[in-house]
Design a protein around this motif. Structure first.
Motif, PDB file in Angstrom:
ATOM      1  N   LEU A   1      67.196  58.423   0.868  1.00 40.59           N
ATOM      2  CA  LEU A   1      67.782  58.226   2.167  1.00 40.59           C
ATOM      3  C   LEU A   1      66.387  58.436   3.063  1.00 40.59           C
ATOM      4  O   LEU A   1      66.218  57.917   4.058  1.00 40.59           O
ATOM      5  CB  LEU A   1      68.704  59.062   2.561  1.00 40.59           C
ATOM      6  N   GLN A   2      65.698  59.498   2.721  1.00 34.95           N
ATOM      7  CA  GLN A   2      64.307  59.980   3.422  1.00 34.95           C
ATOM      8  C   GLN A   2      63.435  58.723   3.383  1.00 34.95           C
ATOM      9  O   GLN A   2      62.839  58.346   4.401  1.00 34.95           O
ATOM     10  CB  GLN A   2      63.899  61.166   2.749  1.00 34.95           C
ATOM     11  N   MET A   3      63.165  58.014   2.426  1.00 31.87           N
ATOM     12  CA  MET A   3      62.494  56.767   2.066  1.00 31.87           C
ATOM     13  C   MET A   3      62.567  55.971   2.848  1.00 31.87           C
ATOM     14  O   MET A   3      61.865  55.324   3.549  1.00 31.87           O
ATOM     15  CB  MET A   3      62.213  56.499   0.455  1.00 31.87           C
ATOM     16  N   ALA A   4      64.038  55.711   2.932  1.00 36.73           N
ATOM     17  CA  ALA A   4      64.555  54.455   3.459  1.00 36.73           C
ATOM     18  C   ALA A   4      64.472  54.700   4.829  1.00 36.73           C
ATOM     19  O   ALA A   4      64.024  53.906   5.740  1.00 36.73           O
ATOM     20  CB  ALA A   4      65.902  54.075   3.439  1.00 36.73           C
ATOM     21  N   SER A   5      64.449  55.746   5.561  1.00 36.25           N
ATOM     22  CA  SER A   5      64.379  56.071   6.988  1.00 36.25           C
ATOM     23  C   SER A   5      62.911  56.309   7.243  1.00 36.25           C
ATOM     24  O   SER A   5      62.482  55.519   8.268  1.00 36.25           O
ATOM     25  CB  SER A   5      64.972  57.227   7.530  1.00 36.25           C
ATOM     26  N   GLN A   6      61.922  56.664   6.544  1.00 39.95           N
ATOM     27  CA  GLN A   6      60.493  56.528   6.632  1.00 39.95           C
ATOM     28  C   GLN A   6      60.008  55.116   6.857  1.00 39.95           C
ATOM     29  O   GLN A   6      59.269  54.720   7.618  1.00 39.95           O
ATOM     30  CB  GLN A   6      59.675  57.434   5.808  1.00 39.95           C
ATOM     31  N   LEU A   7      60.788  54.071   5.775  1.00 36.48           N
ATOM     32  CA  LEU A   7      60.229  52.957   5.708  1.00 36.48           C
ATOM     33  C   LEU A   7      60.806  52.139   6.952  1.00 36.48           C
ATOM     34  O   LEU A   7      59.834  51.236   7.244  1.00 36.48           O
ATOM     35  CB  LEU A   7      60.899  52.028   4.426  1.00 36.48           C
ATOM     36  N   ARG A   8      61.712  52.545   7.448  1.00 35.70           N
ATOM     37  CA  ARG A   8      62.261  51.889   8.589  1.00 35.70           C
ATOM     38  C   ARG A   8      61.461  51.860   9.756  1.00 35.70           C
ATOM     39  O   ARG A   8      61.129  51.165  10.501  1.00 35.70           O
ATOM     40  CB  ARG A   8      63.795  52.297   9.033  1.00 35.70           C
TER      41      ARG A   8
END
Ligand code: C2E
Ligand code: CA
Ligand code: CA
Ligand code: CA
Length: 279
Positions: A24-31
């Motif tokens: 989830l953290q990776m996804a929000s950082q990627l966003r």
């Protein structure tokens, strides 16, 4: 037995949770990565075996993560695909690659093909041709200089629709290439009907081509298949002179790999291109 299951469940829960929260953290950082300009493209030269000249480059995505450093696409493309982020990221890649292709053309590097990877998700978009059209128009890159790389599996998901999309892209003048050829399930009937220009022999077949008779047979078969379908063929992941020679002797058209160059940051690639395309 039930106790066992519960034990295992409890044992695995924390790590499972931390995996989920990490994703989830990776996804929000990627966003945020696109807006924060943390995504960049590296470019890997492609060489013609006939002329020895650089005839193209492949744009390869990198994430300059504030803490993790340079993150490989293998570590975030799957996440980008699952979250749908691959769509805006892919559009950014396409636009950036077209702009760079035009810049190199204007610097005197002519006839260079800019190869861009498309994910299955992007290929399935209804507006793909429009997105490509805009990237070409806004950058001023000649459509014949753009090559889209599609994987076998992305093309075979809905083959009839793929043919339509491919025909639309071809009518715009864009080149099409089948990536990682040989790793998916090839339906030769469809391959025959796909209006593509090139097959890329996957690195997994190139790696041991000088020592493994089966890999050599596969490489030869793909080259022969490409020949008979009047397609160009490129071998990726060529690292050694031995591999280069095998490809040349067997009539492969182009090679790409560490033997010539790793993927390069834009300024390094500019220098490389200017050095190798000088008369
Ligand atoms: P790919 O399309 O098969 O790209 C070739 C990969 O092989 C690249 O890895 C490249 O750096 C690596 N490579 C090239 N020559 C050699 C060699 O001689 N030896 C070895 N060991 N490796 C070599 P990279 O850059 O890590 O990209 C991995 C994959 O991520 C790509 O595989 C592609 O599937 C995906 N990818 C990269 N950029 C994009 C993008 O912009 N969009 C999408 N959808 N996928 C991308
Ligand atoms: Ca590729
Ligand atoms: Ca490939
Ligand atoms: Ca590959």
């Amino acid at each position: 037995a039930m106790d066992n299951v519960l034990e295992r469940f409890q044992f695995y829960t924390p790590s499972l949770n931390s995996q989920v929260s990490h994703r989830l953290q990776m996804a929000s950082q990627l966003r945020q990565a696109v807006q924060k300009h943390e995504l960049i493209l590296h470019y890997q030269p492609q060489v013609s075996l006939d002329s020895g000249k650089i005839v193209g480059v492949e744009a390869l995505l990198r994430w300059q993560h504030p803490e993790k450093g340079m993150v490989s696409p293998l570590q975030f493309i799957p996440l980008a695909e699952e979250t749908g982020l691959i769509v805006p990221i892919g559009e950014w890649v396409l636009r950036t690659a077209c702009e760079q292709g035009k810049r190199w053309h204007d610097m005197g590097v002519h006839g260079l093909t800019m190869a861009v990877n498309l994910s299955a998700k992007q290929f399935a978009l209804n507006n793909l041709a429009t997105v490509v059209r805009h990237a070409l128009d806004d950058s001023g890159l000649d459509s014949h200089c753009l090559e889209l790389e599609l994987t076998e599996s992305a093309s075979m998901e809905t083959p009839e629709k793929s043919i339509e999309v491919m025909q639309l892209l071809k009518s715009m003048g864009v080149r099409l290439s089948i990536d990682d050829f040989g790793t998916g399930y090839s339906n030769l009937n469809y391959l025959k009907r796909f209006p593509v220009d090139q097959l890329k022999i996957d690195r997994s077949f190139v790696q041991d081509v000088t020592s493994d008779a089966d890999d050599l047979a596969i490489a030869r078969a793909v080259i022969a298949l490409a020949r008979s379908l009047h397609l160009e063929v490129l071998a990726e992941g060529v690292e050694t002179l031995g591999q280069y020679n095998v490809m040349k002797e067997n009539g492969c058209d182009k090679v790409q790999g560490y033997y010539f160059s790793k993927p390069l940051a834009v300024d390094d690639c500019t220098r490389f291109l200017l050095e190798h395309t000088k008369a």
